[in-house]
Design a protein around this motif. Structure first.
Motif, short mmCIF file in Angstrom:
data_model
loop_
_atom_site.label_atom_id
_atom_site.label_comp_id
_atom_site.label_asym_id
_atom_site.label_seq_id
_atom_site.Cartn_x
_atom_site.Cartn_y
_atom_site.Cartn_z
N UNK A 244 14.84 45.23 35.37
CA UNK A 244 15.78 44.60 34.45
C UNK A 244 17.11 45.31 34.40
N UNK A 245 17.07 46.64 34.47
CA UNK A 245 18.32 47.40 34.48
C UNK A 245 19.15 47.08 35.72
N UNK A 246 18.48 46.95 36.85
CA UNK A 246 19.21 46.61 38.08
C UNK A 246 19.87 45.25 38.00
N UNK A 247 19.13 44.28 37.45
CA UNK A 247 19.70 42.94 37.30
C UNK A 247 20.88 42.96 36.34
N UNK A 248 20.75 43.67 35.23
CA UNK A 248 21.85 43.77 34.27
C UNK A 248 23.06 44.44 34.89
N UNK A 249 22.83 45.46 35.70
CA UNK A 249 23.94 46.17 36.34
C UNK A 249 24.67 45.26 37.32
N UNK A 250 23.92 44.44 38.07
CA UNK A 250 24.55 43.50 39.00
C UNK A 250 25.42 42.50 38.25
N UNK A 251 24.86 41.94 37.16
CA UNK A 251 25.64 41.00 36.36
C UNK A 251 26.87 41.66 35.77
N UNK A 252 26.73 42.91 35.34
CA UNK A 252 27.85 43.63 34.75
C UNK A 252 28.95 43.90 35.77
N UNK A 253 28.57 44.34 36.96
CA UNK A 253 29.57 44.60 38.01
C UNK A 253 30.30 43.30 38.37
N UNK A 254 29.57 42.21 38.54
CA UNK A 254 30.22 40.94 38.83
C UNK A 254 31.16 40.51 37.74
N UNK A 255 30.77 40.72 36.48
CA UNK A 255 31.63 40.37 35.35
C UNK A 255 32.90 41.21 35.34
N UNK A 256 32.77 42.50 35.59
CA UNK A 256 33.95 43.37 35.60
C UNK A 256 34.94 42.94 36.68
N UNK A 257 34.44 42.64 37.86
CA UNK A 257 35.34 42.20 38.93
C UNK A 257 35.97 40.84 38.60
N UNK A 258 35.21 39.95 37.96
CA UNK A 258 35.79 38.67 37.56
C UNK A 258 36.89 38.84 36.54
N UNK A 259 36.65 39.68 35.53
CA UNK A 259 37.67 39.92 34.51
C UNK A 259 38.88 40.62 35.11
N UNK A 260 38.63 41.61 35.97
CA UNK A 260 39.74 42.34 36.60
C UNK A 260 40.58 41.39 37.47
N UNK A 261 39.94 40.48 38.16
CA UNK A 261 40.68 39.52 38.97
C UNK A 261 41.55 38.63 38.10
N UNK A 262 40.99 38.15 37.00
CA UNK A 262 41.77 37.31 36.09
C UNK A 262 42.95 38.09 35.50
N UNK A 263 42.71 39.34 35.12
CA UNK A 263 43.78 40.17 34.58
C UNK A 263 44.84 40.44 35.64
N UNK A 264 44.40 40.68 36.87
CA UNK A 264 45.37 40.92 37.94
C UNK A 264 46.24 39.72 38.21
N UNK A 265 45.62 38.54 38.28
CA UNK A 265 46.40 37.30 38.45
C UNK A 265 47.34 37.12 37.27
N UNK A 266 46.85 37.45 36.07
CA UNK A 266 47.67 37.30 34.87
C UNK A 266 48.91 38.16 34.88
N UNK A 267 48.78 39.43 35.26
CA UNK A 267 49.95 40.31 35.23
C UNK A 267 50.94 39.93 36.33
N UNK A 268 50.44 39.43 37.46
CA UNK A 268 51.35 38.97 38.52
C UNK A 268 52.17 37.79 38.03
N UNK A 269 51.53 36.87 37.32
CA UNK A 269 52.24 35.70 36.81
C UNK A 269 53.16 36.07 35.65
N UNK A 270 52.64 36.84 34.70
CA UNK A 270 53.44 37.20 33.52
C UNK A 270 54.60 38.11 33.87
#
Length: 728
Positions: A244-270
């Protein structure tokens, strides 16, 4: 109002009749409904009663605790990637490009098939009988009105990336389509539709899948609002351990990269918007400053207790987006935009099945287009799925699965379509007028192209200011709510309405900011697309596991609703206990199958007198009570006890005479030709899934009181205020 205590009628017990129905019957999924023996190492639940143990098995402690293995494991992966990208930006970009090319060439079909199956699964949930199951107890009801809830769905799932791609997407698909000649009439017809497809049902189906799965186990079974809880029917106690910890870690890493990508696109636009409004110099320095600003505001919201202000901002971004769309429609090519919107939606609906499974296998070099567009967006939605799913679940307690899915894949999708169509068709209108300079700018520099389009409208500076303000709100809510969800995924939280520790939110805000800066240094938006596509690949496995686990839970729901009665005392669907039976009563049920005449006699001799006694005691306590008869779906009549409770929801207890096929394992009669009859209890929450045949009068009375007690508990739960969640 003050509710009098429940009645306590006293009546004599009666001997159990010799005839009683067998409590087991074959479910629509096959088998007899009996719980099979299992190996000691198999901890996966086999029935709804097993699911009721999930809360205790998943929570070792009643307080919030840090999942250190998840926190450290995910942090190490993200930190190592960030330092690598900062130290060797060119090498990082080249390596990721090679990995993405391999994925696009060899695994593009896998991403496409995964999204098609996710869409099919959530649609199946909505149209199946299990669509009536609620995210909570059967008698729970929604916290928010329909209009408010739909608005919150949109705010939760839309980010600044939608604005970024709303102009460049249609222009690129027109000039450089995945197939056919660029600049043609066919490419023009498909240009906006491709972007609508990428922001359409597929992404929201991922949100719906993870949101309804996490919400179902959290609110219906009292488990934590987490990915690992959604896998409990599949893995049992093992979700609490290293697996369960491994699955949670995978979901967490994917979430962090998704949020970071959105933030990166956001700062480029803003960065472009701030440069135009305040005269600041565009470039990496301004972009990093915006990342730091988001972190500072997140820390301020966390430490000063102004989360309510952040939630207010998340609602304001919806209205600012609406204002922006109204302004563009009113001051732009109004008739063209409305005609194009209708045609785009029609084209989207007609071509959706083909696009969903489109891999361009016969188009040379199509993997480059697929990797840059469809596969990137599918990976992006998968990475964002756990994040947005948490918010959708939080605001949807009490909704049925059918309501949840239909709303999630229609109302917010329509809002996305309006934004994409208005921006995209405004851009295409300029291209059709021969503005080649704008077309090239939109392709080569999407952030510049977006603001160049805004500058063409009357009152350009007002529109630029409004658009930048709207984008800034999307950006800030993504940063703040992203840190909150990451802290939740790296902690064990018993109460779904609670969040992780404040210091953990600050930690994830800082680490996400570091990752965003690293990807900006390593190549900007393109590198972010590469990283998202790579790190979302393991998340696809989680999507399959969640579908399998949720399907198993819904099978248990269906088996219970279709008349299977548990062979031991357990929680009934309405919240109380299935009536206790002596061993002789249980044995009688195993050996007999009553006819309609026998069931009717038991109803008249035992059940109706029991309800009459309860009704009399309710009246003695000052309640307004009605005793009546209602017809079941099969047309057979049964008694009803109705207790009015003034301003509160009344209490109903109905006994329905239900016809059921005799199981094949009975050895007495053929299942295809013989039936028996059951006396099932029905309340506002639906069928209790158990049979009153064979009980004594006193046991029937006790069951009425159990249902009444559960009804009072549901009224108390429904009246508890619940905090609103932040939105993406």
């Amino acid at each position: 109002m003050t509710t009098p205590p429940p009645p306590n009628p006293d009546s004599d017990t009666e001997p159990a009749p010799s005839q009683a129905p067998h409590p087991l019957e074959r479910s629509r999924f096959g088998g007899t409904g009996q719980r099979p023996e299992r190996a000691a190492s198999d901890n996966a639940p086999f029935s709804r009663s097993d699911l009721s143990k999930g809360k205790e098995e998943l929570l070792e402690h009643p307080a919030v605790r840090i999942s250190w293995r998840v926190l450290i494991g995910a942090s190490v992966v993200i930190l190592a990637f960030s330092l690598w990208a900062i130290a060797l930006p060119e090498g990082a970009r080249t390596t990721m490009k090679a990995v993405v090319d391999w994925i696009a060439t060899n695994l593009g079909w896998y991403y496409v098939l995964t999204m098609a199956l996710v869409i099919g699964f959530v649609v199946w949930v909505a149209i199946s009988k299990e669509g009536d199951v609620r995210l909570g107890p059967d008698d729970s009801r929604p916290q928010y009105k329909l209009g408010t809830w739909v608005a919150m769905l949109f705010a939760a799932g839309v980010g600044i990336d939608l604005l970024f791609f709303s102009v460049t997407g249609p222009v690129v698909q027109y000039l450089h389509p995945p197939s056919g000649a660029g600049g043609s009439a066919a490419a023009m017809q498909d240009a906006v539709v491709w972007t609508m497809f990428h922001y359409g049902i597929a992404g929201w189906s991922v949100y719906a899948l993870l949101g309804m799965a996490m919400g179902y186990f959290a609110y219906r079974w009292g488990m934590p609002l987490s990915i690992r809880a959604a896998l409990y029917p599949l893995l049992g106690k093992r979700v609490r351990g290293p697996l369960g910890d491994g699955i949670s870690a995978i979901a967490l890493v994917g979430t962090v990269f998704g949020v970071a990508t959105s933030m990166g696109i956001g700062v480029v636009l803003l960065g472009v918007g701030f440069s135009l409004i305040f005269g600041l110099e565009q470039g990496l320095t301004l972009q990093i400053a915006l990342v730091i600003g988001a972190v500072v505001l997140t820390i301020a919201a966390t430490t000063s207790g102004v989360d309510r202000g952040i939630r207010w901002i998340s609602e304001l971004n919806l209205w600012s987006a609406v204002a922006m769309m109204v302004y563009i429609l009113a001051t732009g090519q109004t008739a063209f935009l409305l005609n194009a919107l209708v045609e785009n939606i029609g084209q989207f609906l007609v071509t959706l099945p083909a696009r969903t499974l489109q891999t361009f296998a016969y188009e040379p070099g199509s993997s480059d287009w697929m990797g840059s567009w469809t596969l990137f967006f599918w990976a992006f939605w998968l990475a964002w799925g756990p994040f947005v799913g948490v918010f959708l679940a939080r605001i949807s307690r009490g909704r049925t699965l059918r309501e949840f899915v239909i709303a999630a894949i229609t109302a917010p999708v329509l809002c996305d379509f309006i934004i994409v169509s208005f921006f995209g068709n405004s851009a295409l209108y300029e291209v059709l007028q021969g503005n080649t300079a704008f077309a090239e700018l939109a392709v080569q520099s999407p952030e510049q192209g977006w603001y160049a389009l805004l500058a063409m409208f009357p009152g350009a500076m007002f529109l630029i200011g409004l658009a930048t303000f709207s984008g800034l709100l999307f950006y800030l809510t993504s940063a703040n709510s992203g840190a909150m969800v990451m802290s939740n995924f790296s902690a064990s939280i018993p109460d779904p309405s609670q969040d992780g520790p404040k210091w953990l939110r600050i930690f994830w805000a800082l680490l996400t900011a570091l990752l965003t800066v690293a990807m900006l240094l390593a190549g900007g938006v393109v590198t972010m697309e590469y990283a998202t596509l790579i790190f979302a690949l393991p998340v696809t496995v989680i999507a399959y596991l969640v579908m399998a686990s949720f399907y198993k839970a819904l099978r248990m729901e269906r088996a219970e609703r279709e008349g299977q009665v548990l062979r031991r005392p357990s929680l009934a669907p309405s919240g109380g206990q299935v009536p206790e039976r002596s061993w002789k009563q249980r044995l009688g049920q195993l050996l007999t199958f009553p006819s309609q005449r026998e069931a009717t006699q038991f109803l008249e001799r035992t059940v109706r007198p029991a309800l009459d006694d309860v009704a009399a005691e309710f009246r003695n306590q000052g309640y307004e009570v009605e005793r009546g008869t209602v017809s079941s779906a099969s047309g057979m009549e049964g008694p009803l006890l109705h207790v009015s409770m003034q301003a509160l929801r009344p209490f109903d207890y109905q006994v329905a005479l239900v016809q059921a096929p005799v199981p094949t394992f009975s050895g007495k009669m053929a299942r295809d030709t013989d039936v028996y009859y059951r006396l099932e209890v029905v309340t506002q929450a639906g069928s209790g899934g158990y049979d009153l045949m064979g009980l004594t009068k006193r046991q029937v009375i006790d069951d009425v009181l159990e249902r009444y007690e559960a009804h009072l508990a549901s009224l108390a739960t429904a009246s508890e205020p619940r905090p609103a969640s932040a939105s993406r």
